[in-house]
Scaffold this active site. Structure first.
Site, mmCIF file in Angstrom:
data_model
loop_
_atom_site.group_PDB
_atom_site.id
_atom_site.type_symbol
_atom_site.label_atom_id
_atom_site.label_comp_id
_atom_site.label_asym_id
_atom_site.label_seq_id
_atom_site.Cartn_x
_atom_site.Cartn_y
_atom_site.Cartn_z
ATOM 1 N N HIS A 102 0.815 -1.220 0.000
ATOM 2 C CA HIS A 102 0.000 0.000 0.000
ATOM 3 C C HIS A 102 0.846 1.266 0.000
ATOM 4 C CE1 HIS A 102 -3.650 -2.445 1.734
ATOM 5 N NE2 HIS A 102 -3.469 -2.632 0.443
ATOM 6 N N ASN B 216 -3.253 -12.512 16.162
ATOM 7 C CA ASN B 216 -4.185 -11.384 16.260
ATOM 8 C C ASN B 216 -5.006 -11.578 17.535
ATOM 9 O OD1 ASN B 216 -6.321 -9.478 15.836
ATOM 10 N ND2 ASN B 216 -5.971 -9.604 13.628
HETATM 11 C C1 BJW Z 1 -3.408 -6.529 16.512
HETATM 12 C C2 BJW Z 1 -2.855 -5.815 17.555
HETATM 13 C C3 BJW Z 1 -1.617 -6.259 18.058
HETATM 14 C C4 BJW Z 1 -4.708 -4.853 16.995
HETATM 15 N N1 BJW Z 1 -1.029 -7.325 17.523
HETATM 16 N N2 BJW Z 1 -2.822 -7.588 15.998
HETATM 17 C C5 BJW Z 1 -12.914 -7.826 -3.167
HETATM 18 C C6 BJW Z 1 -14.003 -7.880 -2.315
HETATM 19 C C7 BJW Z 1 -14.509 -6.695 -1.755
HETATM 20 C C8 BJW Z 1 -13.945 -5.457 -2.031
HETATM 21 C C9 BJW Z 1 -12.874 -5.404 -2.875
HETATM 22 C C10 BJW Z 1 -12.370 -6.582 -3.444
HETATM 23 N N3 BJW Z 1 -11.304 -6.238 -4.214
HETATM 24 C C11 BJW Z 1 -11.126 -4.900 -4.135
HETATM 25 C C12 BJW Z 1 -12.069 -4.353 -3.342
HETATM 26 C C13 BJW Z 1 -12.216 -2.899 -3.001
HETATM 27 C C14 BJW Z 1 -11.293 -2.422 -1.913
HETATM 28 C C15 BJW Z 1 -11.585 -3.228 -0.667
HETATM 29 O O1 BJW Z 1 -10.892 -4.139 -0.286
HETATM 30 N N4 BJW Z 1 -12.640 -2.856 0.037
HETATM 31 C C16 BJW Z 1 -13.046 -3.561 1.253
HETATM 32 C C17 BJW Z 1 -12.784 -2.659 2.461
HETATM 33 C C18 BJW Z 1 -14.483 -3.932 1.142
HETATM 34 N N5 BJW Z 1 -9.891 -2.522 -2.314
HETATM 35 C C19 BJW Z 1 -9.293 -1.570 -3.011
HETATM 36 O O2 BJW Z 1 -9.885 -0.572 -3.377
HETATM 37 C C20 BJW Z 1 -7.828 -1.771 -3.370
HETATM 38 N N6 BJW Z 1 -7.632 -1.508 -4.735
HETATM 39 C C21 BJW Z 1 -8.103 -2.309 -5.682
HETATM 40 O O3 BJW Z 1 -8.655 -3.353 -5.456
HETATM 41 O O4 BJW Z 1 -7.879 -1.850 -6.955
HETATM 42 C C22 BJW Z 1 -8.409 -2.556 -8.057
HETATM 43 C C23 BJW Z 1 -8.041 -1.787 -9.298
HETATM 44 C C24 BJW Z 1 -7.369 -2.426 -10.321
HETATM 45 C C25 BJW Z 1 -7.035 -1.720 -11.462
HETATM 46 C C26 BJW Z 1 -7.378 -0.360 -11.574
HETATM 47 C C27 BJW Z 1 -8.025 0.272 -10.552
HETATM 48 C C28 BJW Z 1 -8.378 -0.444 -9.399
HETATM 49 C C29 BJW Z 1 -6.947 -0.751 -2.636
HETATM 50 C C30 BJW Z 1 -6.972 -0.915 -1.171
HETATM 51 C C31 BJW Z 1 -6.128 0.200 -0.536
HETATM 52 C C32 BJW Z 1 -6.228 0.183 0.975
HETATM 53 N N7 BJW Z 1 -5.641 1.376 1.469
HETATM 54 C C33 BJW Z 1 -5.550 1.566 2.907
HETATM 55 C C34 BJW Z 1 -5.036 2.985 3.167
HETATM 56 C C35 BJW Z 1 -3.550 3.071 2.824
HETATM 57 C C36 BJW Z 1 -3.024 4.449 3.019
HETATM 58 C C37 BJW Z 1 -3.107 4.896 4.439
HETATM 59 O O5 BJW Z 1 -2.455 4.317 5.306
HETATM 60 O O6 BJW Z 1 -3.845 5.847 4.675
HETATM 61 O O7 BJW Z 1 -4.689 0.586 3.477
HETATM 62 S S1 BJW Z 1 -7.104 1.297 3.778
HETATM 63 C C38 BJW Z 1 -6.361 0.561 5.203
HETATM 64 O O8 BJW Z 1 -6.787 -0.828 5.311
HETATM 65 C C39 BJW Z 1 -4.850 0.528 4.916
HETATM 66 C C40 BJW Z 1 -4.478 -0.819 5.432
HETATM 67 O O9 BJW Z 1 -3.249 -1.239 4.872
HETATM 68 C C41 BJW Z 1 -5.653 -1.670 5.057
HETATM 69 C C42 BJW Z 1 -5.772 -2.946 5.847
HETATM 70 O O10 BJW Z 1 -5.999 -2.689 7.191
HETATM 71 P P1 BJW Z 1 -5.313 -3.590 8.288
HETATM 72 O O11 BJW Z 1 -3.851 -3.457 8.210
HETATM 73 O O12 BJW Z 1 -5.860 -4.962 8.219
HETATM 74 O O13 BJW Z 1 -5.764 -2.845 9.624
HETATM 75 P P2 BJW Z 1 -7.150 -2.985 10.448
HETATM 76 O O14 BJW Z 1 -7.279 -1.790 11.281
HETATM 77 O O15 BJW Z 1 -8.268 -3.320 9.553
HETATM 78 O O16 BJW Z 1 -6.917 -4.261 11.363
HETATM 79 C C43 BJW Z 1 -5.959 -4.253 12.407
HETATM 80 C C44 BJW Z 1 -5.948 -5.632 13.016
HETATM 81 O O17 BJW Z 1 -4.903 -5.663 13.977
HETATM 82 C C45 BJW Z 1 -7.248 -5.983 13.762
HETATM 83 O O18 BJW Z 1 -7.677 -7.273 13.338
HETATM 84 C C46 BJW Z 1 -6.826 -6.002 15.239
HETATM 85 O O19 BJW Z 1 -7.509 -6.997 15.997
HETATM 86 C C47 BJW Z 1 -5.364 -6.347 15.121
HETATM 87 N N8 BJW Z 1 -4.516 -5.907 16.235
HETATM 88 N N9 BJW Z 1 -3.620 -4.770 17.923
HETATM 89 C C48 BJW Z 1 -1.601 -7.983 16.555
HETATM 90 N N10 BJW Z 1 -0.956 -5.598 19.130
#
Ligand code: BJW
Length: 244
Positions: free
Chosen positions: A109, A205
């Site tokens: 990302h 997690n």
């Molecule tokens: C602990 C802890 C401790 C707490 N120890 N654990 C298929 C199905 C449905 C939707 C889609 C799909 N394919 C694509 C999509 C759309 C979309 C998507 O996924 N939407 C869903 C939300 C429904 N995806 C996209 O749009 C992606 N792009 C794409 O698919 O493009 C296609 C394309 C092709 C060609 C041309 C054009 C388009 C892009 C996704 C980009 C995500 N960006 C972000 C922001 C990044 C910038 C920023 O930082 O601001 O990335 S969103 C945010 O979520 C960030 C993260 O990397 C990402 C994941 O989050 P993460 O890391 O899992 O964090 P949390 O908060 O969700 O979870 C934390 C976890 O930690 C929890 O479980 C806690 O329990 C745990 N935890 N303390 C261990 N101490």
């Protein structure tokens, strides 16, 4: 782990939680509690309110700038040194894995500290703006506002990074999913690709995720607890784990 030829580690925001960096889907505090990351992390949001989005990123850069890698980051760096074929793929944009000593980190990302032009077709990169800059500086090439070099919703992931991660997922013997909710695609698909290809799945997690039921081993603990424990159990070079 000793017998695994190739190990893939997938990390998310939870890995950096113990460094004081807010995750996305756990509660956010203060001013930003009323915004959803999904509402700020999109190209449309930036086009609508560039200053607001820019300031959100400046706030987050400040937090990351002041944060330090935690024992989970350091254990992963040590594991990479002692396991020959380990690939680390992260959704995180904070660079803390690299600061902990991990090398060749695949960033799905992007990175908070890279800026690039927001104009379609320009793609000019630029040095990170100073942290007290309150609005996006102009692109040195075309004058459009610069934006953080991260992947927003609806944007494609960096092709080479996704290709490497997908290949590794399809061929690894063991996959770790650490600190990610597994809700954001295509990153979330990687652990499932590995599972379908026959890899053993380990999840670390404190909370359950969609992957939990499919995992072979689940550590319902913070990464900063489970990862150093795994490293110790593996018994690597003692100098590696000394300061965890
Ligand atoms: C602990 C802890 C401790 C707490 N120890 N654990 C298929 C199905 C449905 C939707 C889609 C799909 N394919 C694509 C999509 C759309 C979309 C998507 O996924 N939407 C869903 C939300 C429904 N995806 C996209 O749009 C992606 N792009 C794409 O698919 O493009 C296609 C394309 C092709 C060609 C041309 C054009 C388009 C892009 C996704 C980009 C995500 N960006 C972000 C922001 C990044 C910038 C920023 O930082 O601001 O990335 S969103 C945010 O979520 C960030 C993260 O990397 C990402 C994941 O989050 P993460 O890391 O899992 O964090 P949390 O908060 O969700 O979870 C934390 C976890 O930690 C929890 O479980 C806690 O329990 C745990 N935890 N303390 C261990 N101490």
């Amino acid at each position: 782990m000793r017998s695994a030829g190739s190990v893939l580690v997938l990390t998310g925001a939870g890995v950096s939680a113990e460094s004081g960096i807010p995750t996305f889907r756990d509660a956010l505090s203060g001013l930003w509690a009323r915004y959803r990351p999904e509402d700020l992390a999109t190209p449309e949001a930036f086009a609508r309110q560039p200053d607001l989005v820019w300031r959100w990123y400046q706030w987050r850069r400040q937090i990351v700038d002041e944060a330090q890698p935690n024992p989970g980051h350091r254990a992963l760096a040590a594991l990479q040194r002692c396991l020959g074929g380990m690939m680390l793929v992260t959704q995180n944009v904070d660079g803390l894995h690299q600061r902990a000593g991990s090398t060749d980190v695949v960033e799905l990302h992007g990175n908070l500290f890279d800026d690039c032009c927001s104009a379609a077709g320009c793609a000019q990169s630029a040095p990170t703006a100073s942290l007290d800059q309150e609005s996006p500086p102009p692109c040195p090439r075309c004058g459009a506002p610069l934006r953080p070099g991260v992947v927003w919703f609806g944007e494609p992931l960096p092709e080479a990074a996704l290709e490497r991660a997908t290949q590794a997922a399809g061929s690894c013997d063991l996959v770790f999913s650490v600190g990610t909710s597994g809700l954001v695609y295509p990153a979330a698909e990687l652990a499932w690709i590995a599972a379908r290809s026959g890899a053993a799945v380990v999840e670390i997690n404190p909370e359950p995720t969609p992957l939990t039921a499919a995992a072979d081993f689940v550590f319902s603990q913070p990464g900063g607890v489970a990862l150093p424990a795994i490293l110790r159990a593996l018994g690597p070079d003692p100098s590696d784990g000394a300061d965890l």
